[in-house]
Design a protein around this motif. Structure first.
Motif, PDB file in Angstrom:
ATOM      1  N   ILE A 115       0.838  -1.206   0.000  1.00 59.33           N
ATOM      2  CA  ILE A 115       0.000   0.000   0.000  1.00 59.33           C
ATOM      3  C   ILE A 115       0.872   1.254   0.000  1.00 59.33           C
ATOM      4  O   ILE A 115       0.568   2.244  -0.694  1.00 59.33           O
ATOM      5  N   ALA A 116       1.960   1.239   0.773  1.00 57.50           N
ATOM      6  CA  ALA A 116       2.865   2.395   0.789  1.00 57.50           C
ATOM      7  C   ALA A 116       3.469   2.640  -0.592  1.00 57.50           C
ATOM      8  O   ALA A 116       3.591   3.793  -1.037  1.00 57.50           O
ATOM      9  N   LEU A 117       3.824   1.577  -1.299  1.00 52.11           N
ATOM     10  CA  LEU A 117       4.373   1.735  -2.651  1.00 52.11           C
ATOM     11  C   LEU A 117       3.333   2.315  -3.601  1.00 52.11           C
ATOM     12  O   LEU A 117       3.659   3.148  -4.455  1.00 52.11           O
ATOM     13  N   ILE A 118       2.082   1.888  -3.455  1.00 55.76           N
ATOM     14  CA  ILE A 118       1.033   2.400  -4.349  1.00 55.76           C
ATOM     15  C   ILE A 118       0.802   3.885  -4.109  1.00 55.76           C
ATOM     16  O   ILE A 118       0.729   4.692  -5.054  1.00 55.76           O
ATOM     17  N   ILE A 119       0.704   4.286  -2.846  1.00 59.50           N
ATOM     18  CA  ILE A 119       0.412   5.688  -2.532  1.00 59.50           C
ATOM     19  C   ILE A 119       1.590   6.586  -2.923  1.00 59.50           C
ATOM     20  O   ILE A 119       1.407   7.636  -3.561  1.00 59.50           O
ATOM     21  N   GLN A 120       2.787   6.192  -2.572  1.00 56.53           N
ATOM     22  CA  GLN A 120       3.944   7.008  -2.935  1.00 56.53           C
ATOM     23  C   GLN A 120       4.196   6.987  -4.441  1.00 56.53           C
ATOM     24  O   GLN A 120       4.687   7.973  -5.007  1.00 56.53           O
ATOM     25  N   GLY A 121       3.853   5.885  -5.111  1.00 56.84           N
ATOM     26  CA  GLY A 121       3.969   5.855  -6.565  1.00 56.84           C
ATOM     27  C   GLY A 121       3.004   6.818  -7.225  1.00 56.84           C
ATOM     28  O   GLY A 121       3.349   7.487  -8.214  1.00 56.84           O
ATOM     29  N   ALA A 122       1.783   6.915  -6.701  1.00 63.01           N
ATOM     30  CA  ALA A 122       0.822   7.878  -7.237  1.00 63.01           C
ATOM     31  C   ALA A 122       1.309   9.308  -7.021  1.00 63.01           C
ATOM     32  O   ALA A 122       1.155  10.175  -7.902  1.00 63.01           O
ATOM     33  N   LEU A 123       1.914   9.577  -5.855  1.00 64.75           N
ATOM     34  CA  LEU A 123       2.451  10.911  -5.596  1.00 64.75           C
ATOM     35  C   LEU A 123       3.617  11.230  -6.529  1.00 64.75           C
ATOM     36  O   LEU A 123       3.716  12.350  -7.059  1.00 64.75           O
ATOM     37  N   LEU A 124       4.492  10.268  -6.749  1.00 59.56           N
ATOM     38  CA  LEU A 124       5.603  10.481  -7.682  1.00 59.56           C
ATOM     39  C   LEU A 124       5.097  10.694  -9.106  1.00 59.56           C
ATOM     40  O   LEU A 124       5.634  11.531  -9.846  1.00 59.56           O
ATOM     41  N   HIS A 125       4.071   9.962  -9.495  1.00 58.39           N
ATOM     42  CA  HIS A 125       3.475  10.159 -10.828  1.00 58.39           C
ATOM     43  C   HIS A 125       2.963  11.580 -10.980  1.00 58.39           C
ATOM     44  O   HIS A 125       3.197  12.241 -12.012  1.00 58.39           O
ATOM     45  N   ALA A 126       2.253  12.087  -9.974  1.00 58.67           N
ATOM     46  CA  ALA A 126       1.719  13.452 -10.054  1.00 58.67           C
ATOM     47  C   ALA A 126       2.844  14.474 -10.121  1.00 58.67           C
ATOM     48  O   ALA A 126       2.753  15.466 -10.864  1.00 58.67           O
ATOM     49  N   ARG A 127       3.911  14.249  -9.387  1.00 56.54           N
ATOM     50  CA  ARG A 127       5.016  15.198  -9.383  1.00 56.54           C
ATOM     51  C   ARG A 127       5.692  15.268 -10.748  1.00 56.54           C
ATOM     52  O   ARG A 127       5.931  16.366 -11.285  1.00 56.54           O
ATOM     53  N   LEU A 128       6.015  14.134 -11.332  1.00 57.22           N
ATOM     54  CA  LEU A 128       6.665  14.123 -12.648  1.00 57.22           C
ATOM     55  C   LEU A 128       5.713  14.585 -13.749  1.00 57.22           C
ATOM     56  O   LEU A 128       6.127  15.261 -14.699  1.00 57.22           O
ATOM     57  N   TYR A 129       4.451  14.237 -13.611  1.00 55.59           N
ATOM     58  CA  TYR A 129       3.477  14.598 -14.641  1.00 55.59           C
ATOM     59  C   TYR A 129       3.244  16.104 -14.676  1.00 55.59           C
ATOM     60  O   TYR A 129       3.138  16.702 -15.760  1.00 55.59           O
ATOM     61  N   LEU A 130       3.164  16.729 -13.499  1.00 53.82           N
ATOM     62  CA  LEU A 130       2.991  18.179 -13.463  1.00 53.82           C
ATOM     63  C   LEU A 130       4.233  18.894 -13.976  1.00 53.82           C
ATOM     64  O   LEU A 130       4.134  19.964 -14.582  1.00 53.82           O
ATOM     65  N   ARG A 131       5.393  18.329 -13.753  1.00 54.14           N
ATOM     66  CA  ARG A 131       6.610  18.941 -14.302  1.00 54.14           C
ATOM     67  C   ARG A 131       6.585  18.922 -15.828  1.00 54.14           C
ATOM     68  O   ARG A 131       6.979  19.904 -16.476  1.00 54.14           O
ATOM     69  N   ALA A 132       6.134  17.827 -16.408  1.00 54.33           N
ATOM     70  CA  ALA A 132       6.011  17.770 -17.867  1.00 54.33           C
ATOM     71  C   ALA A 132       4.922  18.716 -18.371  1.00 54.33           C
ATOM     72  O   ALA A 132       5.054  19.319 -19.438  1.00 54.33           O
ATOM     73  N   PHE A 133       3.853  18.871 -17.594  1.00 53.39           N
ATOM     74  CA  PHE A 133       2.771  19.770 -18.004  1.00 53.39           C
ATOM     75  C   PHE A 133       3.213  21.225 -17.990  1.00 53.39           C
ATOM     76  O   PHE A 133       2.843  22.002 -18.874  1.00 53.39           O
ATOM     77  N   LEU A 134       4.010  21.623 -17.006  1.00 56.19           N
ATOM     78  CA  LEU A 134       4.456  23.011 -16.908  1.00 56.19           C
ATOM     79  C   LEU A 134       5.421  23.392 -18.015  1.00 56.19           C
ATOM     80  O   LEU A 134       5.653  24.581 -18.252  1.00 56.19           O
ATOM     81  N   ARG A 135       5.981  22.442 -18.708  1.00 53.87           N
ATOM     82  CA  ARG A 135       6.905  22.749 -19.795  1.00 53.87           C
ATOM     83  C   ARG A 135       6.195  23.399 -20.968  1.00 53.87           C
ATOM     84  O   ARG A 135       6.736  24.323 -21.587  1.00 53.87           O
TER      85      ARG A 135
END
Length: 324
Positions: A115-135
């Motif tokens: 469960i910890a891997l799933i939650i932190q993986g979702a947070l990491l996905h949002a972080r990298l995805y927003l960085r690509a969006f801001l470009r």
């Protein structure tokens, strides 16, 4: 939420997240104490030990998040703290819920890690995805980004719930069909924004490498600090680096050679006449000079250029005999 954590609004968010962490820590401790008092005594020592480890780990993670907050945007600090609070509550639930088998303890520890891997993986996905969006932000990528992040959050919740409650709830096949459909949509949305950036985002100019493709680097003669005046040359042909610091050349420099001019015609040399002897008679003519050196082939002789003065073209008289 994209402001730096040093702004006043972000400071409020950070303080709120810290108080949420403190409140969650106190609430989890109180609930665990109540379970200890009113719950059964089966494995209570192991559960109490795991609870202490869980609370100590959450306290350490909260301190780490507070130290990292200065280098993160406000939304990431808040989202990260909320994710750890959720993991604290889920961990307490998995520890104190009654078990039906003797190996349920190890099984629940594995579930908690998953469960910890799933939650932190979702947070990491949002972080990298927003960085690509801001470009490269457009209306299309904005809609796709928010929809994709929402799908990822829903997918994470739908994956965590069965892992937590599979011992008490039976999930139908339709539930897992929805999970697979959400996973496909989230994957497509995740690939769209980087693809749009690769096709339409402005590219950064790449620096030209002069040595690429086997080209030899161009070496320039060093100059003074003004960047225009070249340094003097030493006798061995190397630059005079001492002149860079002193401002004066180490060796005197020869003036630049003048432009080559066409050679002028050599004037005809008139050899000096022999001095008359003291015993010479008055009115005697001085002896003729010695013949001039041989001229270059084709050059006019002095006799051809001009007749000698006083003889009107006649040959000169013979020299006087030596006087005894």
């Amino acid at each position: 939420m994209t402001e730096p954590i040093t702004s006043p609004e972000s400071n409020k968010v950070l303080r709120a997240s810290i108080w949420v962490a403190i409140g969650a820590l106190i609430a989890a401790a109180i609930v665990c104490v109540i379970w200890v008092i009113v719950g059964d005594s089966d494995g209570i020592v192991a559960k109490a030990f795991l609870t202490i480890v869980l609370l100590a780990g959450f306290a350490g993670v909260s301190i780490m998040e507070a130290n990292l907050a200065a280098r993160r945007p406000a939304w990431l600090t808040l989202a990260s703290m909320v994710s750890w609070v959720l993991l604290l509550l889920i961990g307490a639930f998995l520890i104190w819920m009654p078990t039906n088998t003797w190996y349920a303890g190890g099984d629940r520890i594995f579930k908690f890690v998953l469960i910890a891997l799933i939650i932190q993986g979702a947070l990491l996905h949002a972080r990298l995805y927003l960085r690509a969006f801001l470009r490269h932000q457009t209306t299309f990528t904005t809609i796709v980004t928010y929809v994709t992040i929402g799908l990822v959050v829903i997918l994470a919740v739908m994956l965590v719930l069965p892992i937590m409650t599979e011992e008490f709830v039976d999930y139908r096949p339709l539930y897992w069909r929805v999970v697979v459909a959400l996973a496909i949509l989230a994957a497509v949305g995740t690939a769209l924004v980087p693809l749009v950036n690769a096709l339409f985002a402005p590219k950064k100019p790449r620096p030209v490498n002069p040595t690429a493709y086997g080209a030899a680097p161009v070496l320039q003669w060093p100059t003074y600090a003004d960047g225009a005046t070249p340094l003097p040359v030493l006798p061995d042909g190397s630059p005079d680096w001492n002149a860079y610091y002193t401002g004066q050349p180490t060796y005197p420099q020869a003036p630049a050679p003048a432009a080559a001019q066409p050679p002028a015609a050599a004037p005809s040399a008139q050899p000096p006449a022999s001095a008359p002897s003291p015993a010479a008679a008055p009115g005697a003519q001085p002896p003729a000079s010695a013949p001039s050196p041989a001229a270059a082939p084709g050059a006019p002789t002095p006799a051809e250029t001009a007749p000698q003065s006083g003889y009107q073209g006649f040959p000169p008289p013979p020299p006087l005999p030596p006087q005894g």
